[in-house]
Design a protein around this motif. Structure first.
Motif, PDB file in Angstrom:
ATOM      1  N   ARG A  62      75.512  -0.170  51.367  1.00 19.29           N
ATOM      2  CA  ARG A  62      75.352   0.971  50.468  1.00 19.29           C
ATOM      3  C   ARG A  62      74.265   0.638  49.457  1.00 19.29           C
ATOM      4  NH1 ARG A  62      81.635   1.220  49.358  1.00 19.29           N
ATOM      5  NH2 ARG A  62      81.001  -0.735  48.507  1.00 19.29           N
ATOM      6  N   PRO A  63      73.512   1.647  49.020  1.00 20.87           N
ATOM      7  CA  PRO A  63      72.507   1.391  47.993  1.00 20.87           C
ATOM      8  C   PRO A  63      73.163   1.017  46.663  1.00 20.87           C
ATOM      9  CG  PRO A  63      72.569   3.729  48.540  1.00 20.87           C
ATOM     10  CD  PRO A  63      73.523   3.036  49.452  1.00 20.87           C
ATOM     11  N   ILE A  64      72.442   0.236  45.886  1.00 26.11           N
ATOM     12  CA  ILE A  64      72.915  -0.134  44.559  1.00 26.11           C
ATOM     13  C   ILE A  64      72.840   1.097  43.674  1.00 26.11           C
ATOM     14  CG2 ILE A  64      72.405  -1.549  42.531  1.00 26.11           C
ATOM     15  CD1 ILE A  64      71.243  -3.592  44.516  1.00 26.11           C
ATOM     16  N   ARG A  65      73.880   1.309  42.877  1.00 21.03           N
ATOM     17  CA  ARG A  65      73.868   2.453  41.962  1.00 21.03           C
ATOM     18  C   ARG A  65      74.417   2.018  40.612  1.00 21.03           C
ATOM     19  NH1 ARG A  65      78.989   4.379  41.369  1.00 21.03           N
ATOM     20  NH2 ARG A  65      80.484   3.748  42.948  1.00 21.03           N
ATOM     21  N   ASN A  66      74.021   2.740  39.616  1.00 24.27           N
ATOM     22  CA  ASN A  66      74.547   2.509  38.269  1.00 24.27           C
ATOM     23  C   ASN A  66      75.858   3.268  38.113  1.00 24.27           C
ATOM     24  OD1 ASN A  66      72.293   0.977  37.509  1.00 24.27           O
ATOM     25  ND2 ASN A  66      71.140   2.836  37.089  1.00 24.27           N
ATOM     26  N   LEU A  67      76.676   2.832  37.177  1.00 26.51           N
ATOM     27  CA  LEU A  67      77.976   3.462  36.981  1.00 26.51           C
ATOM     28  C   LEU A  67      77.901   4.718  36.128  1.00 26.51           C
ATOM     29  CD1 LEU A  67      80.116   0.263  36.471  1.00 26.51           C
ATOM     30  CD2 LEU A  67      79.842   1.619  38.540  1.00 26.51           C
ATOM     31  N   GLY A  68      76.796   4.907  35.403  1.00 27.57           N
ATOM     32  CA  GLY A  68      76.631   6.127  34.622  1.00 27.57           C
ATOM     33  C   GLY A  68      77.098   6.023  33.181  1.00 27.57           C
ATOM     34  N   ASN A  69      77.386   4.820  32.725  1.00 24.46           N
ATOM     35  CA  ASN A  69      77.794   4.645  31.331  1.00 24.46           C
ATOM     36  C   ASN A  69      76.566   4.666  30.432  1.00 24.46           C
ATOM     37  OD1 ASN A  69      80.504   4.276  32.045  1.00 24.46           O
ATOM     38  ND2 ASN A  69      80.147   2.109  32.451  1.00 24.46           N
ATOM     39  N   PRO A  70      76.603   5.381  29.307  1.00 21.04           N
ATOM     40  CA  PRO A  70      75.455   5.434  28.401  1.00 21.04           C
ATOM     41  C   PRO A  70      75.092   4.034  27.891  1.00 21.04           C
ATOM     42  CG  PRO A  70      77.099   7.077  27.798  1.00 21.04           C
ATOM     43  CD  PRO A  70      77.715   6.207  28.849  1.00 21.04           C
ATOM     44  N   GLY A  71      73.818   3.702  27.984  1.00 21.64           N
ATOM     45  CA  GLY A  71      73.326   2.430  27.476  1.00 21.64           C
ATOM     46  C   GLY A  71      73.578   1.238  28.381  1.00 21.64           C
ATOM     47  N   GLU A  72      74.089   1.460  29.585  1.00 19.26           N
ATOM     48  CA  GLU A  72      74.365   0.339  30.480  1.00 19.26           C
ATOM     49  C   GLU A  72      73.076  -0.222  31.061  1.00 19.26           C
ATOM     50  OE1 GLU A  72      74.980   2.629  34.755  1.00 19.26           O
ATOM     51  OE2 GLU A  72      76.606   1.459  33.942  1.00 19.26           O
ATOM     52  N   PHE A  73      73.160  -1.438  31.584  1.00 24.92           N
ATOM     53  CA  PHE A  73      72.019  -2.067  32.247  1.00 24.92           C
ATOM     54  C   PHE A  73      71.668  -1.282  33.503  1.00 24.92           C
ATOM     55  CE2 PHE A  73      70.155  -5.194  35.163  1.00 24.92           C
ATOM     56  CZ  PHE A  73      69.122  -5.661  34.366  1.00 24.92           C
ATOM     57  N   GLY A  77      67.440   0.137  39.068  1.00 26.85           N
ATOM     58  CA  GLY A  77      66.022  -0.064  38.738  1.00 26.85           C
ATOM     59  C   GLY A  77      65.629  -1.516  38.781  1.00 26.85           C
ATOM     60  N   TRP A  78      66.492  -2.400  38.271  1.00 27.69           N
ATOM     61  CA  TRP A  78      66.200  -3.832  38.252  1.00 27.69           C
ATOM     62  C   TRP A  78      66.062  -4.362  39.673  1.00 27.69           C
ATOM     63  CZ3 TRP A  78      68.888  -8.356  39.662  1.00 27.69           C
ATOM     64  CH2 TRP A  78      68.373  -9.540  39.135  1.00 27.69           C
ATOM     65  N   ASN A  79      66.967  -3.975  40.571  1.00 25.08           N
ATOM     66  CA  ASN A  79      66.905  -4.435  41.945  1.00 25.08           C
ATOM     67  C   ASN A  79      65.753  -3.805  42.707  1.00 25.08           C
ATOM     68  OD1 ASN A  79      69.262  -6.286  42.799  1.00 25.08           O
ATOM     69  ND2 ASN A  79      70.154  -4.830  41.367  1.00 25.08           N
ATOM     70  N   ALA A  80      65.336  -2.594  42.361  1.00 29.09           N
ATOM     71  CA  ALA A  80      64.200  -1.950  43.025  1.00 29.09           C
ATOM     72  C   ALA A  80      62.900  -2.675  42.716  1.00 29.09           C
ATOM     73  CB  ALA A  80      64.114  -0.495  42.599  1.00 29.09           C
ATOM     74  N   ARG A  81      62.816  -3.244  41.506  1.00 23.07           N
ATOM     75  CA  ARG A  81      61.595  -3.965  41.142  1.00 23.07           C
ATOM     76  C   ARG A  81      61.582  -5.313  41.802  1.00 23.07           C
ATOM     77  NH1 ARG A  81      62.863  -1.065  36.729  1.00 23.07           N
ATOM     78  NH2 ARG A  81      64.057  -2.565  35.549  1.00 23.07           N
TER      79      ARG A  81
END
Length: 81
Positions: A62-73, A77-81
């Motif tokens: 599965r692709p990496i996704r963020n959890l959607g919490n405001p201000g989270e790391f 994007g980090w893994n895409a770079r």
């Protein structure tokens, strides 16, 4: 998907199992080469996951996704770079 891979780093203990980083080598069914790293969460910690050990794993990627919490790391994007 079945994938031939090599354990890239020592496993890290996680609640209920291990987090193992694998270096993808090839598709186990077609033999086509793969490149990149995959983090695999394993429930059973009984297998000797040593760096350099070659394994065949069957998993759903599965692709990496963020959890959607405001201000989270920004993991995606980090893994895409």
């Amino acid at each position: 998907m079945q994938m031939r891979a090599m354990v890239a780093e020592p496993p890290k203990p996680r609640r209920g199992g291990l987090s193992v980083t694998l270096e993808a080598l090839a598709d186990a069914e077609t033999g086509l080469p793969l490149c990149g790293r995959v983090r695999l969460y394993v429930k059973s910690a009984h297998y000797p996951w040593r760096p350099g050990r070659k394994v065949v794993v069957s998993s759903t990627l599965r692709p990496i996704r963020n959890l959607g919490n405001p201000g989270e790391f920004d993991w995606a994007g980090w893994n895409a770079r």
